[in-house]
Write an enzyme that holds these catalytic residues in place. Structure first.
Site, PDB file in Angstrom:
ATOM      1  N   GLY A  14     -14.361   6.856  -4.240  1.00 55.27           N
ATOM      2  CA  GLY A  14     -15.388   5.923  -4.728  1.00 55.27           C
ATOM      3  C   GLY A  14     -15.317   5.651  -6.220  1.00 55.27           C
ATOM      4  O   GLY A  14     -16.321   5.309  -6.840  1.00 55.27           O
ATOM      5  N   SER A  15     -14.116   5.750  -6.809  1.00 57.04           N
ATOM      6  CA  SER A  15     -14.051   5.492  -8.253  1.00 57.04           C
ATOM      7  C   SER A  15     -14.311   4.005  -8.555  1.00 57.04           C
ATOM      8  O   SER A  15     -14.828   3.674  -9.629  1.00 57.04           O
ATOM      9  CB  SER A  15     -12.719   5.961  -8.846  1.00 57.04           C
ATOM     10  OG  SER A  15     -11.655   5.163  -8.424  1.00 57.04           O
ATOM     11  N   ASN A 110     -13.752  -7.204  -0.965  1.00 59.45           N
ATOM     12  CA  ASN A 110     -12.866  -6.043  -0.928  1.00 59.45           C
ATOM     13  C   ASN A 110     -11.999  -6.070  -2.175  1.00 59.45           C
ATOM     14  O   ASN A 110     -11.811  -7.129  -2.791  1.00 59.45           O
ATOM     15  CB  ASN A 110     -11.979  -6.073   0.327  1.00 59.45           C
ATOM     16  CG  ASN A 110     -11.234  -4.755   0.545  1.00 59.45           C
ATOM     17  OD1 ASN A 110     -11.606  -3.723  -0.018  1.00 59.45           O
ATOM     18  ND2 ASN A 110     -10.192  -4.789   1.356  1.00 59.45           N
ATOM     19  N   HIS A 112      -8.131  -4.739  -3.532  1.00 57.62           N
ATOM     20  CA  HIS A 112      -6.839  -4.271  -3.020  1.00 57.62           C
ATOM     21  C   HIS A 112      -5.903  -4.052  -4.214  1.00 57.62           C
ATOM     22  O   HIS A 112      -5.871  -4.871  -5.133  1.00 57.62           O
ATOM     23  CB  HIS A 112      -6.264  -5.336  -2.069  1.00 57.62           C
ATOM     24  CG  HIS A 112      -5.005  -4.906  -1.410  1.00 57.62           C
ATOM     25  ND1 HIS A 112      -4.975  -4.077  -0.312  1.00 57.62           N
ATOM     26  CD2 HIS A 112      -3.709  -5.164  -1.719  1.00 57.62           C
ATOM     27  CE1 HIS A 112      -3.722  -3.845   0.035  1.00 57.62           C
ATOM     28  NE2 HIS A 112      -2.927  -4.498  -0.795  1.00 57.62           N
ATOM     29  N   GLU A 182      -8.402  -2.434 -11.799  1.00 54.75           N
ATOM     30  CA  GLU A 182      -9.420  -2.568 -10.745  1.00 54.75           C
ATOM     31  C   GLU A 182     -10.828  -2.373 -11.323  1.00 54.75           C
ATOM     32  O   GLU A 182     -11.770  -3.072 -10.938  1.00 54.75           O
ATOM     33  CB  GLU A 182      -9.177  -1.537  -9.640  1.00 54.75           C
ATOM     34  CG  GLU A 182      -7.906  -1.787  -8.847  1.00 54.75           C
ATOM     35  CD  GLU A 182      -7.766  -0.848  -7.650  1.00 54.75           C
ATOM     36  OE1 GLU A 182      -8.750  -0.616  -6.946  1.00 54.75           O
ATOM     37  OE2 GLU A 182      -6.656  -0.344  -7.427  1.00 54.75           O
TER      38      GLU A 182
HETATM   39  C1  GRF Z   1      -8.461   1.394  -4.521  1.00 51.60           C
HETATM   40  O1  GRF Z   1      -7.139   1.420  -4.964  1.00 51.60           O
HETATM   41  C2  GRF Z   1      -8.764   0.069  -3.862  1.00 51.60           C
HETATM   42  O2  GRF Z   1      -8.024  -0.978  -4.380  1.00 51.60           O
HETATM   43  C3  GRF Z   1      -8.377   0.320  -2.429  1.00 51.60           C
HETATM   44  O3  GRF Z   1      -8.717   1.660  -2.189  1.00 51.60           O
HETATM   45  C4  GRF Z   1      -8.708   2.401  -3.398  1.00 51.60           C
HETATM   46  C5  GRF Z   1     -10.037   3.072  -3.483  1.00 51.60           C
HETATM   47  O4  GRF Z   1     -10.118   4.011  -4.499  1.00 51.60           O
HETATM   48  N1  GRF Z   1      -9.011  -0.605  -1.543  1.00 51.60           N
HETATM   49  P1  GRF Z   1     -11.542   4.647  -4.871  1.00 51.60           P
HETATM   50  O5  GRF Z   1     -12.080   5.340  -3.626  1.00 51.60           O
HETATM   51  O6  GRF Z   1     -12.447   3.541  -5.319  1.00 51.60           O
HETATM   52  O7  GRF Z   1     -11.238   5.627  -5.962  1.00 51.60           O
END
Ligand code: GRF
Length: 214
Positions: A14-15, A110, A112, A182
Site C-alpha cells: 500500500g505504498s 488503477n 501500473h 508513481e
Molecule cells: C505498484 O507498482 C503499482 O503500480 C502496481 O502494484 C504496485 C503496488 O505497490 N499496481 P504498493 O502496494 O502500492 O506498494
C-alpha cells in the site's frame, strides 16, 4: 476541488495508498480515504490504514478461486455503504467483473508500473513488468494511471510519467525509480478527477483547463 470519498482496494504494502494519504495530509487533495478493502489477510496495507484510523475490510481473493464475479459482487456489497466518489486500485492483485466496472464506470483508477500499452495485461504485475522492460531493451519506462474498464490494463490513460532506463539497471533498481514516479502520478490523477477536469471520448482522456478556485 470537490471533497472526494475514496475507497482503496489493495493486496500488498500500500505504498501508493500512502502517497494519496500524504497528499491529503498536505492539503494537496481535498479527499478522505473512507475504507480500505484488502484482498489478503496479511497485507501490509492493513497496518498502514489502521495507523490513520481508516476502516479496513478483508475480502479474501483466494476463497473465490476463479469466481471473479462473486468476488467483485462481495466487494461491491461492502463498499456500497461508503458511497465512494472514486475507487483506487492500489496494488490490487485481481481483475474485477464487468458488472463491477459498469457499476462504477469512470470512477475506478488503477496504477501500473509501465508506460501502457507496453508491458501490461495478463501476467504483467510486480517485478515481472520491469523484467519485461529490461528484456525489451527500452530506454525509458515509467508508470500509467488509467481508468479501469473490463479489459486488462486497457482503460483510458489519465497520467503517465517517464523515467530513464540505465545500462546498469537491475529489475529492482528500475522498480524503485518507477515507484518514485508513481508517488507523483497517482495523487496528480486524483486531483484532476476531484477538480472535474477529466472527460473521456474514444477511449482517450481529455484534461480541461484549471479553474481559478482549484
Ligand atoms: C505498484 O507498482 C503499482 O503500480 C502496481 O502494484 C504496485 C503496488 O505497490 N499496481 P504498493 O502496494 O502500492 O506498494
Amino acid at each position: 476541488m470537490k471533497h472526494l470519498k475514496i475507497v482503496a482496494l489493495a493486496s500488498g504494502s500500500g505504498s501508493n495508498l500512502q502517497s494519496i494519504i500524504d497528499a491529503i495530509e498536505k492539503k494537496q487533495l481535498n479527499a478522505e480515504i473512507s475504507l480500505v478493502v484488502s484482498s489478503k489477510r496479511k497485507a501490509g496495507v492493513i497496518a498502514r490504514a489502521e495507523k490513520y484510523n481508516i476502516p479496513v475490510i478483508v475480502v479474501e481473493r483466494r476463497i473465490y478461486k476463479d469466481n471473479i464475479r462473486g468476488f467483485s459482487a462481495k466487494i461491491a456489497q461492502v463498499i456500497s455503504d461508503f458511497s465512494p466518489d472514486l475507487i483506487l486500485l492500489c496494488g490490487f492483485l485481481s481483475f474485477l467483473s464487468e458488472e463491477f466496472c459498469q457499476l462504477y464506470e469512470n470512477r475506478i483508477f488503477n496504477i501500473h508500473p509501465s508506460l501502457l500499452p507496453a508491458f501490461g495485461g495478463q501476467g504483467a504485475y510486480g517485478i515481472r513488468v520491469h523484467r519485461m522492460a529490461l528484456k525489451a531493451g527500452v530506454k525509458v519506462s515509467g508508470c500509467t494511471v488509467m481508468f479501469v474498464d473490463a479489459g486488462q490494463d486497457t482503460g483510458p490513460i489519465i497520467v503517465q510519467k517517464c523515467v530513464p532506463v540505465l545500462e546498469d539497471d537491475t529489475e529492482e533498481s528500475l522498480a524503485q525509480r518507477v515507484m518514485t514516479a508513481e508517488y507523483q502520478a497517482y495523487p496528480e490523477a486524483v486531483r484532476l478527477f476531484g477538480q472535474g477536469r477529466l472527460s473521456i471520448s474514444n477511449n482517450t482522456v481529455k484534461i480541461s483547463q484549471r479553474k481559478d478556485e482549484d
